[in-house]
Design an enzyme around this catalytic site. Structure first.
Site, short mmCIF file in Angstrom:
data_model
loop_
_atom_site.label_atom_id
_atom_site.label_comp_id
_atom_site.label_asym_id
_atom_site.label_seq_id
_atom_site.Cartn_x
_atom_site.Cartn_y
_atom_site.Cartn_z
N GLY B 14 0.86 -1.18 0.00
CA GLY B 14 0.00 0.00 0.00
C GLY B 14 0.89 1.23 0.00
O GLY B 14 2.06 1.17 -0.40
N GLY B 15 0.36 2.33 0.48
CA GLY B 15 1.12 3.57 0.46
C GLY B 15 2.41 3.48 1.26
O GLY B 15 3.48 3.88 0.77
N ALA B 16 2.36 2.95 2.47
CA ALA B 16 3.56 2.90 3.31
C ALA B 16 4.61 1.98 2.70
O ALA B 16 5.80 2.32 2.64
CB ALA B 16 3.20 2.45 4.73
N HIS B 242 -15.52 5.66 11.70
CA HIS B 242 -15.73 6.82 10.83
C HIS B 242 -17.21 7.16 10.84
O HIS B 242 -18.05 6.29 10.66
CB HIS B 242 -15.27 6.50 9.41
CG HIS B 242 -15.17 7.71 8.53
ND1 HIS B 242 -16.28 8.40 8.11
CD2 HIS B 242 -14.10 8.36 8.04
CE1 HIS B 242 -15.88 9.42 7.37
NE2 HIS B 242 -14.56 9.42 7.30
N LEU B 252 -17.38 3.71 2.94
CA LEU B 252 -16.97 5.04 3.39
C LEU B 252 -17.49 6.15 2.49
O LEU B 252 -17.40 6.08 1.27
CB LEU B 252 -15.44 5.08 3.39
CG LEU B 252 -14.78 6.39 3.81
CD1 LEU B 252 -15.04 6.67 5.28
CD2 LEU B 252 -13.28 6.33 3.55
N ARG B 286 -13.46 12.89 14.41
CA ARG B 286 -14.35 11.78 14.10
C ARG B 286 -14.95 11.11 15.33
O ARG B 286 -16.09 10.67 15.29
CB ARG B 286 -13.59 10.75 13.27
CG ARG B 286 -13.32 11.27 11.89
CD ARG B 286 -12.46 10.33 11.09
NE ARG B 286 -12.26 10.87 9.75
CZ ARG B 286 -11.43 10.36 8.86
NH1 ARG B 286 -10.70 9.31 9.16
NH2 ARG B 286 -11.32 10.91 7.66
N HIS B 353 -13.14 1.85 11.00
CA HIS B 353 -12.38 2.47 9.94
C HIS B 353 -10.87 2.35 10.09
O HIS B 353 -10.17 2.09 9.12
CB HIS B 353 -12.77 3.94 9.87
CG HIS B 353 -12.18 4.70 8.72
ND1 HIS B 353 -12.35 4.30 7.42
CD2 HIS B 353 -11.44 5.84 8.68
CE1 HIS B 353 -11.73 5.17 6.62
NE2 HIS B 353 -11.14 6.09 7.36
N GLU B 383 -0.60 2.03 8.93
CA GLU B 383 -1.62 1.67 9.92
C GLU B 383 -1.19 0.50 10.80
O GLU B 383 -1.60 0.42 11.96
CB GLU B 383 -2.94 1.31 9.21
CG GLU B 383 -4.10 1.17 10.20
CD GLU B 383 -5.46 0.97 9.54
OE1 GLU B 383 -5.56 1.20 8.32
OE2 GLU B 383 -6.41 0.59 10.24
N ARG B 394 -7.45 9.43 15.40
CA ARG B 394 -6.74 10.01 14.28
C ARG B 394 -7.58 11.09 13.60
O ARG B 394 -8.77 10.92 13.40
CB ARG B 394 -6.41 8.93 13.25
CG ARG B 394 -5.78 9.45 11.99
CD ARG B 394 -5.33 8.35 11.06
NE ARG B 394 -6.41 7.60 10.45
CZ ARG B 394 -7.21 8.07 9.49
NH1 ARG B 394 -7.06 9.32 9.05
NH2 ARG B 394 -8.15 7.31 8.98
N SER B 399 -3.82 9.83 7.99
CA SER B 399 -3.33 8.49 7.64
C SER B 399 -2.55 8.53 6.33
O SER B 399 -1.49 7.91 6.22
CB SER B 399 -4.48 7.50 7.55
OG SER B 399 -5.43 7.96 6.62
#
Lengths: 254, 584
Positions: B14-16, B242, B252, B286, B353, B383, B394, B399
């Site tokens: 993923g992104g990380a 969320h 979402l 949130r 979430h 995460e 958060r 994130s």
């Protein structure tokens, strides 16, 4: 998402309108460890108003036959894992509501065409990703990076917005008759991927990309059947993007 | 079995994971092992934006961003880490732009910014435009851009490989990272990856709950694998719900909707957030909004035939504005509920979430073995990790920021470690435990169905460990988990084959979920206060005297061979901001 196959949703308006119904799924199955040929299999299920084809597949896998095999992840049309052929059309199983299909006859679910079937609804994605890689799908720039962001007007940004939506699900490429008939054509997704950069005002790689697409097996193989545009679950005007790439090649002007 | 050797192995794309790969791959021999094709990762589902104090559209600075992050996290945030994140946010956004990310633009061509929950001007005065975005597809654009850069830099991926174990070797009484054991989905073959550095970037565990915005594949694998090998898990009782999941489905709908002006209403049409958060209203953090929504429903002001959701009202916004800024989420409402957001309010309810907790790390992303020791060669980001920049709750957009800032740091740190560290010998047959686990599951005849045990787990977690918790509900959840663990021992799979055996993998994922659910509930039981995402009916106030501390959960093996959770604590790092009452 909630696992609606397990937990009927009773409170939403759609579920209120169509509380539950019977649906028969006709699945194309193939287990490489036991089958020599693909076979058909039918299951009749009770499903609910907001259920999608993916929920029906999960119901079969989780309650009837754990060996039914398919890819899925996000379950709301963003990750691109579950493109399949549903009643002869390429769609995402998680975005196709059962109640929107004709339920008086079986819903036919098959793997997408043109890529080798590995097991049940899973196909070999490697040729598809290879085609994407071949068109240099990344920003090409020269010279020093600016210290802040590159400037781009909202109009310039809008120029390539449509093709940034691609989720690499392969629904377009595997709906293309030219792609089915020979193994050389890049397919529509690769052209979409190239379009996203060719028309980005920040990019300086258009010449190289157009040269790749000008190949004998490139963009000229497109016969404008619009299958790809119909298949795209993100609503990308794929055929239009391909035409824009063709025009850019003819006039060498982006 | 096959064996590979890399300086750096990154788990998750993923992104990380991909941000780490871009750094590590240019410095050391690197492989990325991922259970999905990279572009399937759930980073792509993130919608609203990524905050950074660029100040492109109004006055802003990183210190305000740090303050908002600390206050939004109900002061459980480690303030040194939050400051790093807010400072590096600016370069993180600019880096993505230079990689080609198509941000929305201002009329003068700079990156446009919009409002988001809990992000404010001058320490809470009013909402500030800090979120850099690309319509409501920011996560999609980040995932695609990072993948494109990985292709450019020829990052080596092992796609559809499930990492199932982490290998340590003991050297002079110290645990050293030696590699991982992975399962190739296509062939069913085991692969051992020997590595000097291992980076966990496996994402979250939303499938612990029934109603969740998370993908089916978010089963907390990385957290559970590390936990089983003795790595502690930090602050797992803090789970974010969320506010705006599509009612009944959990899909979402971005906070960006409220950032662009949408309003939450109850059955009486009242803008109820004015009562709960007079200044920020619908753009409060949130946890505050989710609790307010659940409370409206509890007090009988829910909408719909069963009065069990509230309404997200976009009908006063121009359709053209909605199309330009929120195209995807309005399409979700149309596709999945048959609702036209131009003219009808959308039914919404909180959805599980985000895990604020995870594998504890230093700000350099080194994984902690205990409060004051790191495990050499082990890193975590995103995460799956707990730095902790999110504390007890958060803030929206943080994130996407976390994965970029700490993903980058993890790639650099892992490569730097590999450059100086000697190779660690693998222990004898490092794959044996994994093989035994797989064969045990595969060969068991006739037993419980995986899906039934999983559904029972998700239902008890939704009923007993969600937005509102109490000692009674948490004890119920813990008892249920105990029973489900016994049932899990009898679970069998129907697919006995080698190729693409997703039946088998779902069974193993359920084992991970059960471990994590227990850690969440035990931590929640012991935290006798309400803070951020953790709200106790029986202890409704924050208690800084007793609970201003991180929870550290360790797996301990009892004399009879069973395992249980042992809790310890870690101090919160406080630098600039003393805890104060949270008002929005």
């Amino acid at each position: 998402m909630t696992l609606t196959a397990e937990a009927p949703v009773q409170d939403s308006p759609a579920a209120g309108a169509i509380p539950s119904f019977q649906v028969t799924l006709k699945l194309r199955r193939f287990n490489p460890e036991s089958d020599t040929e693909p076979r058909w299999e039918e299951h009749t299920l009770t499903m609910h108003g907001t259920d999608r084809v993916l929920d029906a597949l999960h119901k079969i896998k989780w309650e009837i036959d754990g060996s039914l095999t398919f890819r899925r992840s996000c379950a709301h049309g963003i990750c691109g894992s579950d493109a399949m052929r549903i009643n002869g059309r390429n769609r995402l199983a998680c975005k196709t509501l059962l109640k929107d299909l004709p339920l008086d006859k079986p819903v036919v679910v098959e793997p997408i065409k043109g890529l080798a079937v590995m097991k049940d609804l899973i196909v070999d994605m490697e040729p598809f990703y290879s085609a994407y890689k071949s068109i240099m799908p990344f920003l090409v720039t020269t010279g020093n990076d600016p210290s802040r962001e590159r400037r781009q007007s909202p109009e310039e940004r809008e120029r390539f917005d449509d093709t940034t939506k691609c989720i690499l699900c392969a629904a377009c490429t595997t709906s293309c008759p030219v792609y089915w008939s020979d193994g050389q054509y890049f397919g529509p997704q690769a052209i979409v991927g190239a379009h996203r950069f060719i028309f980005d005002s920040r990019d300086e790689g258009a010449e190289q990309r157009l040269e790749i697409l000008n190949d004998r097996e490139g963009v000229w193989r497109c016969r404008t059947t619009f299958n790809c545009t119909d298949a795209c679950p993100r609503g990308i005007e794929v055929t239009k993007a391909i035409q824009e790439v063709k025009r850019a090649l003819l006039f060498r002007r982006v | 079995m096959q064996t590979h050797q890399y300086d750096v192995v990154i788990i998750g794309a993923g992104g990380a994971g991909m941000r780490a790969a871009l750094e590590a791959g240019q410095r050391a021999r690197t492989a990325v092992i991922t259970k999905l094709y990279p572009t399937r990762s759930h980073t792509g589902a993130a919608q609203g934006g990524m905050c950074a104090a660029l100040a492109n559209v109004e006055d802003d600075n990183w210190e305000w961003h740090t303050f908002d992050t600390v206050k939004g996290g109900d002061f459980l945030v480690d303030q040194d880490a939050a400051e790093i994140m807010a400072k590096e946010a600016i370069d993180a956004v600019l880096d993505l732009e230079k990689m080609g990310l198509p941000f929305n633009r201002t009329p003068d061509g700079t990156i446009d910014q919009r409002r988001f929950g809990g992000h404010t001007r001058n320490h809470g005065e009013a909402a500030v435009r800090r979120a850099c975005y690309s319509a409501d597809r920011t996560g999609h654009m980040i995932l695609q851009t990072l993948y494109q850069q990985c292709l450019k830099h020829e990052v080596e991926f092992f796609s559809e490989f499930y990492v199932l174990d982490l290998i340590f070797s003991e050297i002079d009484g110290e645990r050293r990272t030696a590699g991982v054991v992975a399962y190739d989905l296509a062939s069913g073959e085991i692969h051992v990856f020997r590595a000097k550095s291992v980076v966990f970037a496996t994402g979250g565990a939303g499938k612990v709950y029934k109603t969740t915005s998370n993908a089916h594949t978010l089963t907390g694998d990385g957290m559970a694998i590390a936990y089983r090998r003795g790595v502690p898990l930090e602050d797992m009782e803090f789970f974010q719900f969320h506010p705006t999941g599509l009612a009944g489905l959990g899909i979402l709908l971005s906070e960006a909707a409220r950032g662009e002006g949408a309003i939450l209403r109850n059955s009486e049409g009242e803008r109820f957030m004015e009562r709960y958060a007079p200044t920020l209203k619908d753009l409060a953090p949130r946890d505050v909004v989710a609790r307010a929504m659940a409370n409206e429903v509890r007090e009988g002001r829910g909408a719909g035939p069963n009065k069990d959701y509230v309404l997200l009202d976009l009908t006063h916004l121009e359709p053209a504005h909605i199309d330009a800024k929120l195209p995807d989420i309005t399409e979700f409402a149309r596709t999945y509920l048959g609702i036209e957001p131009y003219t009808e309010p959308v039914p919404v309810f909180p959805t599980a979430h985000y895990a604020m907790g995870g594998i504890p790390t230093t700000v350099e992303t080194e994984v902690l073995a205990s409060n004051d020791h790191v495990i050499p060669g082990l890193f975590a980001a995103g995460e799956v990790a707990c730095v902790s920049v999110h504390g007890a709750n958060r803030l929206g957009t943080n994130s996407l920021l976390d994965i970029n800032v700490f993903g980058r740091r993890a790639g650099i740190a892992a490569a730097a470690f590999a450059a100086k560290a000697p190779w660690v010998d693998l222990p004898e047959s490092p794959e044996s435990q994994t093989v035994a686990m797989l064969e045990g599951m595969r060969s068991r005849d006739d037993g419980e169905r995986v899906a039934e045990v999983r559904r029972a787990l998700q239902e008890t977690m939704d009923a007993n460990a969600q937005v509102f918790r109490s000692e009674a509900t948490l004890k119920q959840a813990l008892a249920d988990i105990g029973v489900l663990r016994e049932r899990f021992e009898r679970v069998s799979v129907q697919d006995k084959g080698k190729r693409f055996n997703t039946d088998l993998l779902e069974a193993l994922e359920l084992g991970f979920l059960l471990d994590l659910a227990e850690v969440i509930v035990v931590g929640a039981l012991e935290r006798k206060e309400s803070r951020g995402g953790h709200f106790r009916e029986d202890y409704q106030n924050r208690d800084d005297v007793n609970y201003m501390r991180h929870t550290m959960a360790y797996r301990t093996v009892n004399e009879d061979g069973s395992a249980s959770v042992r809790l310890d604590y870690k101090p919160v790092v406080i630098t600039r901001y003393q805890p104060m009452e949270r008002k929005f």
